[in-house]
Enzyme design. Structure first.
Site, PDB file in Angstrom:
ATOM      1  N   ASP A  27      47.258  42.211  53.115  1.00 49.07           N
ATOM      2  CA  ASP A  27      47.927  42.632  54.348  1.00 49.07           C
ATOM      3  C   ASP A  27      48.126  44.144  54.429  1.00 49.07           C
ATOM      4  OD1 ASP A  27      49.875  42.299  52.264  1.00 49.07           O
ATOM      5  OD2 ASP A  27      51.475  42.296  53.753  1.00 49.07           O
ATOM      6  N   GLU A  50      39.896  40.787  42.654  1.00 44.10           N
ATOM      7  CA  GLU A  50      39.916  42.240  42.512  1.00 44.10           C
ATOM      8  C   GLU A  50      39.283  42.712  41.206  1.00 44.10           C
ATOM      9  OE1 GLU A  50      43.366  41.149  45.234  1.00 44.10           O
ATOM     10  OE2 GLU A  50      42.595  40.409  43.305  1.00 44.10           O
ATOM     11  N   HIS A 113      57.484  42.009  49.274  1.00 52.65           N
ATOM     12  CA  HIS A 113      56.547  41.202  48.507  1.00 52.65           C
ATOM     13  C   HIS A 113      55.541  42.124  47.804  1.00 52.65           C
ATOM     14  CE1 HIS A 113      54.221  41.988  52.162  1.00 52.65           C
ATOM     15  NE2 HIS A 113      53.133  41.557  51.546  1.00 52.65           N
ATOM     16  N   HIS A 114      54.867  41.619  46.794  1.00 52.77           N
ATOM     17  CA  HIS A 114      53.924  42.372  45.958  1.00 52.77           C
ATOM     18  C   HIS A 114      54.610  43.504  45.193  1.00 52.77           C
ATOM     19  CE1 HIS A 114      50.940  39.959  47.740  1.00 52.77           C
ATOM     20  NE2 HIS A 114      50.410  40.798  48.604  1.00 52.77           N
ATOM     21  N   GLY A 408      33.576  47.050  26.695  1.00 54.21           N
ATOM     22  CA  GLY A 408      33.179  45.743  26.177  1.00 54.21           C
ATOM     23  C   GLY A 408      33.930  44.565  26.751  1.00 54.21           C
ATOM     24  N   ASP A 435      26.923  32.233  28.198  1.00 54.11           N
ATOM     25  CA  ASP A 435      27.664  31.239  28.976  1.00 54.11           C
ATOM     26  C   ASP A 435      29.162  31.505  28.971  1.00 54.11           C
ATOM     27  OD1 ASP A 435      27.637  30.666  26.244  1.00 54.11           O
ATOM     28  OD2 ASP A 435      27.587  28.500  26.502  1.00 54.11           O
ATOM     29  N   ASN A 462      24.614  29.065  24.592  1.00 53.02           N
ATOM     30  CA  ASN A 462      24.786  28.640  23.204  1.00 53.02           C
ATOM     31  C   ASN A 462      26.149  27.988  23.007  1.00 53.02           C
ATOM     32  OD1 ASN A 462      26.126  31.092  23.506  1.00 53.02           O
ATOM     33  ND2 ASN A 462      24.598  32.214  22.317  1.00 53.02           N
ATOM     34  N   GLY A 464      29.253  28.543  23.878  1.00 55.57           N
ATOM     35  CA  GLY A 464      30.463  29.224  23.430  1.00 55.57           C
ATOM     36  C   GLY A 464      30.242  30.679  23.100  1.00 55.57           C
ATOM     37  N   GLU A 468      31.836  35.819  18.650  1.00 54.18           N
ATOM     38  CA  GLU A 468      33.105  35.524  17.985  1.00 54.18           C
ATOM     39  C   GLU A 468      32.890  34.580  16.802  1.00 54.18           C
ATOM     40  OE1 GLU A 468      35.150  37.443  19.047  1.00 54.18           O
ATOM     41  OE2 GLU A 468      34.925  37.715  21.195  1.00 54.18           O
TER      42      GLU A 468
END
Length: 559
Positions: A27, A50, A113-114, A408, A435, A462, A464, A468
């Site tokens: 708004d 955003e 608001h916000h 990253g 993925d 793969n 996942g 990691e």
């Protein structure tokens, strides 16, 4: 001349080369969106959120030189902040515009608001200001001055800037300068004596050197040095290398190209050429653990000449007040033309022969894609498996390589693809994304399709977070993601899409898919199925190194 504040802002953006403003309506910015609709030469492209908008503007700026983001106050600004911070870390110029509450409400400390409902309207500006080169709330009294200042700052510093526009002022008229905005004026011309002194000293050291070398990082791209550095290397026969955060800025298939310097993890011969150089020209490298071989880089400080955007550092002495583009022009004119050490001709890639029934593997996959690229492609690589896998492939001349080597933030590349292709529709865009990363920002595929863009999206499935897994938790559930029906998503997001989905589990299926993609002008969504524990060799080394650094000798790996 008298002009509305909103029209003045849009005019300046257009004069700086922007044709799309990317963001999300709210708004407090709808008034500006109405003005965009009426403005000839700029259009608004809405994204799904955003954060994705900020990523898209980052990609847009990397291909166009500057991008513009539109959000609303508070919820919009803070949602975009991760992307703004990434642009700051990666030295990407961005104009972030946020519609703000009306000026009377701000000055009257209304609870709105916000906001935090405490009358404080400084906190959002202060938050975003931590990651921008300038952050300002404009008023009718300062709009003309501050808009130009913000634009010049973004272009000069190669960083984001942030402008809050109160919702009740954009249709007010102000007295504004008639002269058009000049992006070139963002950089001051060189002090003549400092320029001559720097050139003379650089040439003195270069001509005395027996083992000169050039090492580029991402600032060589951001500040427009690349073409002049390539010409300098070719004229003087100077060998050059890159950090992985500066990939493909200079021609990787040129005989003068040494390879990627990564400290102790460098390719054979590259470390010696860089660390034993008696004249090393750099472009302000920023050595993090990921591009320095775990902080094993040892650049020869006593032999280093560093080119920043507005200064030259020579053996630790700074020459300031210099436009380095001007300095490069003078160096190109005066540098001696010499062959240097005879470089080895660039090796031709071995012919690719698919083992048609063999399952896809990381070791075979990335060399195959190294043969798929064409000159002038835009290749976008997600952090992790894709970037590490592509890092060992030499790309054709003119390829633009986009990744987030320092910040990253995973999920960045799908929206960045949107922005880059909006900025450079004439170039073929190829995205490589895992993925797990795709699931963070997947909805922006709908915007890509709505905009009738036709990229090639390669999704590495793969199941996942493989990067990691190699750091910690190889078989832990926290590194798993749901296995979506990825190939169905283009038609979910746009039922009448012309984008074609492909799936490959074997080398033969991959060859068939690539042949079909190369013979078509339509967009492509190619899903590749790989073993969750398979990883490029570089990632297999990076993972344990990261775990040792992150968790220490008493960490979970050493229980």
């Amino acid at each position: 001349m008298r002009i509305t504040i909103g029209e003045f802002l849009l005019t300046r953006l257009a004069q700086a080369g922007i044709t799309e403003v990317i963001g999300v309506p709210g708004d407090f910015n709808l008034n500006l969106l109405e003005q965009i609709d009426e403005f000839d030469g700029i259009r608004f492209v809405g994204t799904c959120n955003e954060l994705n908008a900020a990523y898209a503007v980052d990609g847009y700026a990397r291909s166009r030189g500057l991008g513009a983001l539109m959000t609303t106050y508070g919820v919009g600004e803070l949602s975009a902040l991760n992307g703004i911070a990434g642009a700051a870390a990666e030295h990407v110029p961005m104009i972030s515009i946020a519609g703000a509450p009306p000026l009377y409400a701000t000055e009257g400390r209304y609870d709105l608001h916000h906001t935090m409902a405490d009358g404080d309207f400084t906190n959002m500006l202060a938050s975003v200001g931590q990651f921008t080169a300038a952050a300002v709330r404009i008023t009718p009294a300062n709009a003309a001055e501050e808009i130009d200042r913000a634009l010049h700052t973004a272009l000069r510093e190669k960083r984001p800037v942030h402008i809050q526009v109160p919702s009740d002022i954009s249709h007010l008229t102000i007295e504004a300068p008639e002269a058009p905005f000049d992006p070139a004026a963002s950089i001051a011309s060189s002090d003549p004596e400092r320029l001559e002194s720097a050139v003379s000293r650089v040439l003195e050291l270069f001509e005395a050197a027996e083992r000169p070398a050039l090492l580029v990082d991402l600032d060589a791209d951001r500040h427009g040095f690349a073409a002049k550095l390539q010409a300098f290397a070719e004229k003087t026969g100077t060998r050059y290398a890159q950090l992985n955060s500066g990939k493909a800025i200079l021609d990787e298939r040129h005989p003068l190209f040494l390879g990627t310097y990564n400290g102790a993890a460098s390719a054979p011969g590259v470390r010696e050429a860089i660390e034993e150089a008696d004249f090393l020209l750099t472009t302000t490298p920023r050595l993090i653990e990921g591009n320095s071989g775990g902080f094993s880089a040892k650049l020869p400080r006593e032999a280093t000449v560093d080119f920043g955007d507005q200064h030259v550092g020579i053996h630790g002495v700074d020459y300031i007040g210099i436009d380095v583009l001007e300095l490069l022009d003078v160096l190109l004119e005066r540098a001696p033309e010499r062959a240097g050490a005879a470089p080895e001709p660039a090796a031709e890639p071995e012919p690719w022969r698919a083992d048609r029934d063999a399952p896809l593997t990381q070791a075979r996959l990335w060399p195959r894609f190294g043969r798929f690229f064409r000159e002038e492609d835009v290749v976008i690589a997600e952090a992790g498996t894709s970037n590490i896998g592509l890092g060992t492939q030499t790309l054709p001349a003119g390829v633009k390589y986009i990744n987030s080597a320092i910040w990253g933030s995973i999920g960045y590349t799908l929206p960045a693809l949107l922005g880059s292709q909006l900025a450079a529709r004439e170039r073929r865009h190829i995205l490589f994304i895992g993925d797990g990363s795709f699931q963070l920002t997947a909805q922006e595929l709908s915007t890509i399709l709505r905009e009738d863009l036709a990229p090639i999206i390669v999704l590495v499935n793969n199941r996942g977070y493989t990067i990691e897994r190699w750091i910690l938790g190889m078989r832990s559930e926290y590194n798993d993601v749901a296995d979506w029906d990825y190939g169905a998503l283009p038609k979910v997001f746009r039922p009448d899409t012309s984008m074609v989905s492909y799936s490959a589990r074997t080398e033969g299926e991959l060859e068939e898919a690539l042949a079909a993609i190369e013979s078509s002008s339509e967009g492509a969504f190619l899903e590749l199925h790989l073993d969750p524990e398979d990883a490029p060799a570089g990632l297999q080394g990076f993972g344990p190194m990261t775990a040792d650094f992150d968790y220490g000798p008493r960490g979970p790996r050493n229980a």
